[in-house]
Design a protein around this motif. Structure first.
Motif: not given
Ligand SMILES: [Zn+2]
Ligand SMILES: [Zn+2]
Length: 139
Positions: A29, A111, A114, A117, A119, A121-124, A126, A129
């Motif tokens: 990342h 990973e 990290t 990463r 801000n 990014e998916l997971g950071q 929403p 889909t």
């Protein structure tokens, strides 16, 4: 000796094969990998067998090495797809996982960086889909 796995670029100008036995897969990342990949992370397989063989188009493979730091990249000079390259240390051939056809044999996956990463990014952040493009894509 395990089998070979094939890979290549999107436009088909280049293709390669390498022994399907990778030491590890790193999802990185870090900021530099985001720049090099143009994406949220780099997904690179590290081969210690270093049995890379170009099947087609080696003349289309362009390499970049950062002058001061250990960042390298190889890409097709026709379509820009990421391609394998020898790491600066000489210990590994580094294979962008997305360049492969089929499933790489690798047990260690991690990973890394990290803390860097993005801000967005998916997971950071929403994200909705969709199985295809969203309706707002059609303009
Ligand atoms: Zn290409
Ligand atoms: Zn990185």
């Amino acid at each position: 000796m395990t089998g070979m796995i094939e890979g290549g670029c999107l436009c088909g100008a280049t293709s390669f094969e390498i022994e399907n036995d990778f030491a590890f897969l790193l999802f990185c990342h870090c900021e530099q990998c985001r720049k090099l990949s143009g994406s949220a992370m780099a997904a690179n397989l590290f081969s210690t067998t270093r049995t890379l063989r170009w099947v087609r188009g080696e003349a289309h493979v362009t390499k970049f090495r950062h002058p001061d730091r250990q960042f390298s990249r190889a890409f097709c000079n026709q379509c820009g797809s990421a391609l394998p390259f020898e790491g600066a240390s000489g210990r590994f051939v580094i294979v962008p996982a997305g360049a492969l056809e089929g499933a790489p044999q690798v047990t260690k996956r991690a990973e890394v960086f990290t803390c860097e990463r993005a801000n967005w990014e998916l997971g950071q952040a929403p994200a909705e889909t969709f199985e295809g493009f969203p309706t707002y894509f059609d303009t």
